[in-house]
Write an enzyme that holds these catalytic residues in place. Structure first.
Site, mmCIF file in Angstrom:
data_model
loop_
_atom_site.group_PDB
_atom_site.id
_atom_site.type_symbol
_atom_site.label_atom_id
_atom_site.label_comp_id
_atom_site.label_asym_id
_atom_site.label_seq_id
_atom_site.Cartn_x
_atom_site.Cartn_y
_atom_site.Cartn_z
ATOM 1 N N SER A 7 0.835 -1.195 0.000
ATOM 2 C CA SER A 7 0.000 0.000 0.000
ATOM 3 C C SER A 7 0.871 1.247 0.000
ATOM 4 C CB SER A 7 -0.916 0.001 1.224
ATOM 5 O OG SER A 7 -1.649 1.195 1.275
ATOM 6 N N HIS A 30 -0.821 -1.031 -4.292
ATOM 7 C CA HIS A 30 -2.159 -0.684 -3.829
ATOM 8 C C HIS A 30 -2.260 0.820 -3.617
ATOM 9 C CE1 HIS A 30 -6.028 -1.697 -2.031
ATOM 10 N NE2 HIS A 30 -5.766 -0.826 -1.059
ATOM 11 N N ASP A 32 -4.755 3.687 -2.262
ATOM 12 C CA ASP A 32 -5.964 4.010 -1.502
ATOM 13 C C ASP A 32 -6.422 5.427 -1.825
ATOM 14 O OD1 ASP A 32 -6.557 1.694 0.078
ATOM 15 O OD2 ASP A 32 -4.762 2.120 1.257
ATOM 16 N N MET A 34 -9.186 8.126 -0.798
ATOM 17 C CA MET A 34 -10.159 8.438 0.254
ATOM 18 C C MET A 34 -10.645 9.868 0.104
ATOM 19 S SD MET A 34 -8.206 6.823 3.564
ATOM 20 C CE MET A 34 -7.105 5.411 3.414
ATOM 21 N N HIS A 63 -8.060 1.246 -4.860
ATOM 22 C CA HIS A 63 -9.153 1.023 -3.913
ATOM 23 C C HIS A 63 -9.877 2.348 -3.695
ATOM 24 C CE1 HIS A 63 -10.300 -0.296 0.471
ATOM 25 N NE2 HIS A 63 -11.356 -0.152 -0.311
ATOM 26 N N MET A 65 -12.216 4.316 -1.804
ATOM 27 C CA MET A 65 -12.970 4.478 -0.553
ATOM 28 C C MET A 65 -13.648 5.835 -0.593
ATOM 29 S SD MET A 65 -10.446 2.798 2.297
ATOM 30 C CE MET A 65 -8.874 3.044 1.477
ATOM 31 N N MET A 134 -11.937 -5.917 4.011
ATOM 32 C CA MET A 134 -11.239 -5.010 4.908
ATOM 33 C C MET A 134 -11.104 -5.679 6.274
ATOM 34 S SD MET A 134 -10.400 -2.461 3.131
ATOM 35 C CE MET A 134 -9.699 -1.525 4.503
ATOM 36 N N GLY A 139 -9.622 3.849 6.509
ATOM 37 C CA GLY A 139 -9.409 5.265 6.716
ATOM 38 C C GLY A 139 -7.989 5.637 7.089
ATOM 39 N N PHE A 140 -7.286 4.731 7.775
ATOM 40 C CA PHE A 140 -5.952 5.067 8.259
ATOM 41 C C PHE A 140 -5.022 3.857 8.145
ATOM 42 C CE2 PHE A 140 -8.985 7.764 10.449
ATOM 43 C CZ PHE A 140 -8.449 9.025 10.268
ATOM 44 N N THR A 141 -3.767 4.134 7.812
ATOM 45 C CA THR A 141 -2.771 3.073 7.753
ATOM 46 C C THR A 141 -2.242 2.772 9.150
ATOM 47 O OG1 THR A 141 -0.777 2.341 6.598
ATOM 48 C CG2 THR A 141 -0.782 4.608 7.402
ATOM 49 N N GLY A 142 -1.672 1.572 9.329
ATOM 50 C CA GLY A 142 -1.038 1.222 10.597
ATOM 51 C C GLY A 142 -1.966 0.682 11.665
ATOM 52 N N ASP A 172 -7.023 -6.508 3.366
ATOM 53 C CA ASP A 172 -6.364 -5.216 3.568
ATOM 54 C C ASP A 172 -6.605 -4.725 4.990
ATOM 55 O OD1 ASP A 172 -5.284 -2.691 3.421
ATOM 56 O OD2 ASP A 172 -6.718 -1.918 1.960
ATOM 57 N N GLY A 173 -5.501 -4.540 5.734
ATOM 58 C CA GLY A 173 -5.617 -3.943 7.056
ATOM 59 C C GLY A 173 -4.896 -4.729 8.131
ATOM 60 N N GLY A 194 0.912 -2.381 4.115
ATOM 61 C CA GLY A 194 1.479 -1.038 4.073
ATOM 62 C C GLY A 194 2.683 -0.890 4.959
ATOM 63 N N ALA A 196 3.887 -2.789 7.196
ATOM 64 C CA ALA A 196 4.704 -3.994 7.334
ATOM 65 C C ALA A 196 5.774 -4.095 6.265
ATOM 66 C CB ALA A 196 3.813 -5.239 7.299
#
Length: 215
Positions: A7, A30, A32, A34, A63, A65, A134, A139-142, A172-173, A194, A196
């Protein structure tokens, strides 16, 4: 073997070209998108796609969103999306939109939030190229992986086998090396990762370890 889609949201945008070089062996990138309406955050849109098009990248897995995704399908397809994932929660006329995506020679994925049951997909499942589950609230990474979502992967894989379909399952997530094998065992085909990957000491090594995972 598992497919990997890093990501780009977790990358260092001040050094985008160098970040892409770290993940050149990934299967996808990927992206994202948003809008701050469908999810409580705003990220990039077409400018990042234009920037990625100037680089030598793996195929782009986009993706959306966003509310009203049907307004933007052609734009992202024209910017090089290989996959377009739209949320079942955001689109009233999903069959029509899936057909439009596929008519643009782009793979059509349907995304589902953690609270949406697999049963909501039964009427659309035979028409899609993939489903994006999901495993965090978008909405947020990490964020941390929600353990209960693993059962949704298993249910979807069962539905796929029961109906003799061949759509791919993406997750994803909160996916990392600690839980990657688990989601693959449950039936996931594409792992979106992402932090990771981009925040590891050796992104290429992480990608290779995930690609070596087998069901």
């Amino acid at each position: 073997m598992a497919l990997v889609s890093p990501s780009i949201l977790a990358a260092d945008f001040a050094n985008l070209s160098a970040e892409i070089d770290k993940i050149k062996d990934a299967d996808f990138i990927h992206v994202d998108v948003m809008d701050g309406v469908f999810v409580p955050n705003i990220t990039f849109g077409t400018p990042i796609m234009e920037a990625l098009n100037k680089l030598d990248t793996p195929p782009l897995d986009v993706h959306l969103m966003i509310d009203n995704p049907s307004q933007y399908i052609e734009k992202f397809a024209n910017l090089g999306a290989s996959i377009l994932a739209v949320h079942i929660e955001a689109e009233r006329h999903l069959h029509r939109l899936v057909d439009r995506i596929k008519s643009l020679d782009v793979e059509a994925f349907v995304a589902v939030n953690p609270h949406t049951p697999v049963s909501a997909l039964e009427e659309i499942i035979q028409f899609v190229d993939g489903v994006l589950i999901m495993t965090v609230n978008p909405g947020f990474t990490g964020q941390s992986f929600i353990p209960e979502t693993a059962q949704k992967i298993a249910k979807l894989d069962h539905l796929r086998k029961e109906k003799g379909l061949n759509f791919r399952i993406a997750v994803d997530g909160g996916i990392n090396l600690k839980n990657a094998q688990t989601v693959v065992d449950y039936g996931a085909d594409i792992l979106i990762m992402g932090a990771a990957i981009f925040r590891s000491e050796n992104p290429a090594e992480v990608i290779q370890k995930v690609k070596e995972l087998k069901k």
